[in-house]
Design a protein around this motif. Structure first.
Motif, PDB file in Angstrom:
ATOM      1  N   HIS A 368      11.563  68.955  24.382  1.00 33.95           N
ATOM      2  CA  HIS A 368      10.444  67.998  24.385  1.00 33.95           C
ATOM      3  C   HIS A 368      10.529  66.972  23.254  1.00 33.95           C
ATOM      4  CE1 HIS A 368       8.494  70.127  27.606  1.00 33.95           C
ATOM      5  NE2 HIS A 368       8.623  71.269  26.934  1.00 33.95           N
ATOM      6  N   ALA A 369      11.716  66.884  22.629  1.00 30.24           N
ATOM      7  CA  ALA A 369      11.888  65.888  21.559  1.00 30.24           C
ATOM      8  C   ALA A 369      13.114  65.043  21.874  1.00 30.24           C
ATOM      9  CB  ALA A 369      12.073  66.572  20.207  1.00 30.24           C
ATOM     10  N   SER A 370      13.027  63.753  21.583  1.00 31.20           N
ATOM     11  CA  SER A 370      14.210  62.907  21.789  1.00 31.20           C
ATOM     12  C   SER A 370      14.433  62.030  20.561  1.00 31.20           C
ATOM     13  CB  SER A 370      14.033  62.028  23.031  1.00 31.20           C
ATOM     14  OG  SER A 370      13.007  61.090  22.822  1.00 31.20           O
ATOM     15  N   HIS A 371      15.666  61.521  20.443  1.00 31.81           N
ATOM     16  CA  HIS A 371      16.018  60.541  19.406  1.00 31.81           C
ATOM     17  C   HIS A 371      15.670  61.012  18.001  1.00 31.81           C
ATOM     18  CE1 HIS A 371      17.051  57.638  22.481  1.00 31.81           C
ATOM     19  NE2 HIS A 371      15.871  57.779  23.036  1.00 31.81           N
ATOM     20  N   LEU A 372      16.026  62.244  17.662  1.00 24.85           N
ATOM     21  CA  LEU A 372      15.889  62.652  16.259  1.00 24.85           C
ATOM     22  C   LEU A 372      16.772  61.717  15.442  1.00 24.85           C
ATOM     23  CD1 LEU A 372      14.894  64.669  14.088  1.00 24.85           C
ATOM     24  CD2 LEU A 372      16.979  65.989  14.527  1.00 24.85           C
ATOM     25  N   ARG A 373      16.179  61.091  14.419  1.00 24.98           N
ATOM     26  CA  ARG A 373      16.926  60.066  13.672  1.00 24.98           C
ATOM     27  C   ARG A 373      16.516  60.082  12.210  1.00 24.98           C
ATOM     28  NH1 ARG A 373      13.073  58.317  17.147  1.00 24.98           N
ATOM     29  NH2 ARG A 373      11.547  56.747  16.509  1.00 24.98           N
ATOM     30  N   GLN A 374      17.428  59.562  11.384  1.00 28.07           N
ATOM     31  CA  GLN A 374      17.174  59.517   9.946  1.00 28.07           C
ATOM     32  C   GLN A 374      17.837  58.288   9.354  1.00 28.07           C
ATOM     33  OE1 GLN A 374      19.563  62.047   7.567  1.00 28.07           O
ATOM     34  NE2 GLN A 374      18.607  61.341   5.676  1.00 28.07           N
TER      35      GLN A 374
END
Ligand SMILES: *Cc1c(COP(=O)(O)O)cnc(C)c1O
Length: 443
Positions: A368-374
């Protein structure tokens, strides 16, 4: 949450204070948190309950609340000079701060022009660009360009170059028309496309506009590397390098709004450094005073300053704010810059950012999560849900408070922008509880 023991002034706040960026009716069900005091990354309410300030109190607080070094600097300044007008007068804090900032750009930018809030810095950059072209004999260059999803503040001029419908729509008829060009947001990549490909396509669209219209365009305003308020849209640094070249070729000013991304937030002191470019104007605010006092400023290239330098008063930049260059705020900023230097903050941030990134990694393949980014000291991911963005965000905020976290998603985008001073326990707590709150809210 305030309990029945909370002092009665809390319930009065809803009637006497009009809170920012808030539909006040929501406070019929969402209680206001009465803050008693702050210590380091923690805010403590009137019942003694603590909240880890995971968003640096709207992105301003870099070195914690009640930081002893910044406190001492302000206290000493208070006994020396609290304020004096900056027209016709000057003082040591404003000079030292301006010199230090110019040095941080390798003297590419200077002549700091001061105001109190970020939106005013944006207004100043827009007015300076417009007026500089007039002074240089190009009065036709009066239009501005911004990115899709851009946010540059909420005063009338800044709102004109802001492309967030929620903030803008009601005031549309009050705002000057601007050109809005595609965002290089890396999330737009089609399968097989890289972030650099998206950036190249977005830059090509900007070039088409410049090719057609540049003789009427004064400036392009952009938030370097991360479009924060639209939901932490991150993009490839190559975009900025291309944009700098296009602005040179077509004689358009480049305004870098580093109000959110400056002061080490993206990993370098200025975000522009990662693209190896300098803009014509650079706006700073938020973190520059360590989150203590309202302070903003615009730095510019020498050619801009020279365009106003003349015996004719009206060719000068006759803009001012009552608290321009306030010595207490400048002193807080000097103390903030001293911490960067003395503690080698950019280096140590890299070390602990890796720990937080590792702890958040489970989100990278979460269903249920997309585009984890940093990017530097900004982490974000998007919730995959059919719930309306505002409702999701408010539920997340309330659930986070129960877990001792201050987090305030932007629509479906959950993000962390912590102060630069978390210890290992606090990093682990922030990550673990962010995951736990997300599981609870998405369930
Ligand atoms: C917050 C912000 C502003 C406006 O600053 P204020 O102090 O809220 O007026 C402008 N630009 C960016 C990129 C910001 O994040």
């Amino acid at each position: 949450m305030p309990s029945p023991q909370s002092p009665d002034w809390v319930s009065r706040s809803r009637h006497s204070v009009w809170h920012p960026c808030t539909q006040m009716q929501h406070h019929e069900t969402i209680p206001l948190i009465p803050v008693s005091h702050g210590r380091g990354p923690w805010l403590i309410d009137m019942d003694g309950k603590r909240y880890l300030d995971g968003i640096s109190s709207w992105w301003v607080n870099l070195f914690g609340h009640a930081n002893p070094r910044i406190n001492d600097a302000i206290k000493a300044q208070l006994d020396q000079l609290e304020h004096a007008m900056l027209a016709g007068f000057t003082h040591e804090p404003v000079i030292s701060l301006s010199e230090k900032l110019a040095a941080l750009t390798g003297q590419q930018l200077g002549h700091c022009f001061y105001a109190s809030d970020g939106a005013s810095a944006v207004e100043i950059a827009l007015k300076m660009s417009f007026h500089a072209w007039q002074n240089l004999g190009h009065p036709d260059k009066r239009e501005f360009v911004c990115l899709q999803g851009s946010y540059h503040g909420e005063t009338i001029g800044a709102l004109a170059v802001t492309d967030v419908p929620l903030f803008r729509t009601a005031y549309g008829p009050m705002l000057q028309a601007v050109h809005v060009v595609p965002s290089p947001d890396a999330r737009r990549a089609e399968p097989g496309q890289s972030a650099a490909d998206v950036a190249a396509l977005a830059a090509a669209a900007l070039e088409r506009l410049f090719a057609e219209r540049s003789q009427h365009i004064a400036a392009f305003i952009v938030e370097p590397l991360v479009q924060c308020a639209t939901g932490m849209a991150m993009y490839d640094p190559s975009y900025l390098a291309t944009v700098r070249a296009l602005c040179d070729r077509y004689q358009v000013h480049l305004i870098a709004d580093e109000i959110a991304v400056g002061c080490g937030r993206t990993g370098t002191f200025f975000a522009c450094e990662q693209a190896g470019v300098w803009p014509d104007f650079l706006c700073l605010s938020k973190g520059i005073s360590g989150g203590y006092l309202p302070l903003s400023l615009v730095m510019s290239r020498p050619a801009i300053f020279d365009a106003f330098y003349h015996s004719d008063t009206a060719r000068g930049f006759l803009h001012s704010h009552s608290y321009t260059g306030n010595p207490l705020a400048c002193r807080a900023a000097l103390a903030t810059l001293a911490i960067f230097e003395e503690d080698d903050v950019l280096q140590s941030n890299q070390r602990w950012a890796a720990r937080l990134s590792a702890a958040l990694a489970p989100l990278s393949d979460h269903p249920h999560a997309s585009h984890l980014r940093q990017r530097g000291m900004i982490w974000a991911f998007d919730a995959i849900t059919t719930e309306a963005p505002g409702a999701f965000s408010r539920r997340f905020f309330s659930a986070a408070l129960e877990q001792e976290l201050l987090l305030r998603p932007i629509g479906h985008t959950v993000y962390l922008m912590p102060p630069y001073i978390l210890n290992d326990d606090e990093i682990d707590l922030l990550a673990a509880r962010t995951l736990a709150v997300f599981e609870q809210v998405i369930a």
